[in-house]
Design an enzyme around this catalytic site. Structure first.
Site, PDB file in Angstrom:
ATOM      1  N   HIS A  77      -8.149  -3.843   9.530  1.00  0.00           N
ATOM      2  CA  HIS A  77      -7.796  -3.724   8.114  1.00  0.00           C
ATOM      3  C   HIS A  77      -6.493  -4.465   7.817  1.00  0.00           C
ATOM      4  O   HIS A  77      -5.657  -4.665   8.697  1.00  0.00           O
ATOM      5  CB  HIS A  77      -7.750  -2.266   7.635  1.00  0.00           C
ATOM      6  CG  HIS A  77      -6.588  -1.447   8.095  1.00  0.00           C
ATOM      7  ND1 HIS A  77      -6.700  -0.123   8.445  1.00  0.00           N
ATOM      8  CD2 HIS A  77      -5.273  -1.735   8.239  1.00  0.00           C
ATOM      9  CE1 HIS A  77      -5.523   0.354   8.768  1.00  0.00           C
ATOM     10  NE2 HIS A  77      -4.630  -0.603   8.658  1.00  0.00           N
TER      11      HIS A  77
ATOM     12  N   ASP B  48       0.833  -1.201   0.000  1.00  0.00           N
ATOM     13  CA  ASP B  48       0.000   0.000   0.000  1.00  0.00           C
ATOM     14  C   ASP B  48       0.867   1.250   0.000  1.00  0.00           C
ATOM     15  O   ASP B  48       2.072   1.192   0.223  1.00  0.00           O
ATOM     16  CB  ASP B  48      -0.994  -0.002   1.178  1.00  0.00           C
ATOM     17  CG  ASP B  48      -0.360  -0.378   2.509  1.00  0.00           C
ATOM     18  OD1 ASP B  48       0.879  -0.329   2.621  1.00  0.00           O
ATOM     19  OD2 ASP B  48      -1.102  -0.719   3.445  1.00  0.00           O
TER      20      ASP B  48
ATOM     21  N   ASN C  35      -8.619  -1.572  13.454  1.00  0.00           N
ATOM     22  CA  ASN C  35      -9.993  -1.847  13.014  1.00  0.00           C
ATOM     23  C   ASN C  35     -10.078  -3.111  12.159  1.00  0.00           C
ATOM     24  O   ASN C  35     -11.085  -3.357  11.507  1.00  0.00           O
ATOM     25  CB  ASN C  35     -10.570  -0.640  12.252  1.00  0.00           C
ATOM     26  CG  ASN C  35      -9.800  -0.342  10.976  1.00  0.00           C
ATOM     27  OD1 ASN C  35      -8.836  -1.030  10.646  1.00  0.00           O
ATOM     28  ND2 ASN C  35     -10.215   0.683  10.256  1.00  0.00           N
TER      29      ASN C  35
END
Ligand code: GLP
Length: 252
Positions: free
Chosen positions: A138, A67, A136
């Site tokens: 991810h 990413d 969270n």
């Protein structure tokens, strides 16, 4: 999923680097997917040491990172490209032509994302994908939501992610609100996955990923469906799963 509970962060880093190093020794032309964030820093440091000691050769390896923030200059020290140059590429003998980086620059993002997926496919897919996990749940920047994207794509970051990543920026307002991430398709197609989690703040996400329902609300929960995932956690991140496993050192 194989679960290994490490004593502490140093132990987690040793075990993680050992797994990656062994995979490279077994297959010198491995295709390795790279995560960023704080968690894999120790693994990268140890891989650098293994290279220095002549134990691992990176010259035939191909890497794809996972990413990138959208719109940050590649030279920005907070970009994931800079992170990887600093923490891994400068320490080992990867060939520049074997390094593939997620496109984070404004322009034709859709084409750049498609080309990135094509490059992964042309390399034969990912052999070993290193992953961290967000608080969270991810993975990469695949954020919780009603659906998950298969392909590499541009994503709006969740407020919790912006908050967690603000530590690298002068203030919240400076954290890019968008990022480009490899999608769940290339991640789930990886032949092997190494998921790393350290610290108490990851305990709920780890437990949700392992024993919650498989749901797009916790992207890491999809890893329950993956055939060859190893989770290495430290004691703190394992805080909410330890009741479910008996052996410190491994289970699953
Ligand atoms: C970040 C990155 C992920 C990383 C995760 C955990 O937002 N996009 O690739 O795995 O969150 O980061 P850290 O290891 O710093 O907690």
């Amino acid at each position: 999923m194989r679960i290994v509970i490490a004593r502490d962060y140093e132990h987690l880093s040793c075990l993680g680097a050992g797994l990656v190093g062994e995979a490279i020794v077994r297959k010198p032309d491995l295709v390795l997917g790279l995560a960023t964030g704080v968690t894999p820093l120790g693994v990268y440091r140890k891989l650098g040491e293994m290279y220095e000691a002549g134990q691992v050769d990176f010259s035939r390896l191909t890497v794809f990172n996972l990413d990138e923030y959208y719109g940050l200059s590649p030279a920005d020290p907070r970009s994931y490209r800079s992170y990887l140059e600093r923490n891994l590429f400068s320490r080992v003998n990867l060939r520049p032509e074997n390094i593939h980086l997620v496109p984070g620059q404004p322009g034709n993002v859709a084409d750049a994302c498609r080309n990135y997926d094509l490059a992964i496919a042309a390399a034969g897919g990912i052999d070993l994908q290193i992953l961290g996990i967000g608080q969270n749940g991810h993975v990469g920047f695949n954020e919780p939501g009603k659906s998950l994207c298969v392909a590499t794509h541009l994503v709006d970051l969740a407020p919790q992610t912006v908050e967690a990543n603000a530590r690298s920026f002068p203030d919240h307002g400076a954290v890019p609100g968008r990022a480009v991430t490899v999608g769940m398709g290339a991640i789930m197609k990886a032949r092997r996955i190494l998921l790393l989690a350290g610290g108490r703040e990851k305990a709920a996400a780890v437990a949700g990923a392992l024993w919650g329902p498989v749901t797009t609300a916790v992207p890491a929960s999809l890893l329950q469906l993956h055939r060859h995932t190893t989770l290495i956690v430290d004691q703190a991140a394992a805080g909410l799963i330890r009741d479910c496993t008996s052996a410190a050192g491994g289970s699953g």
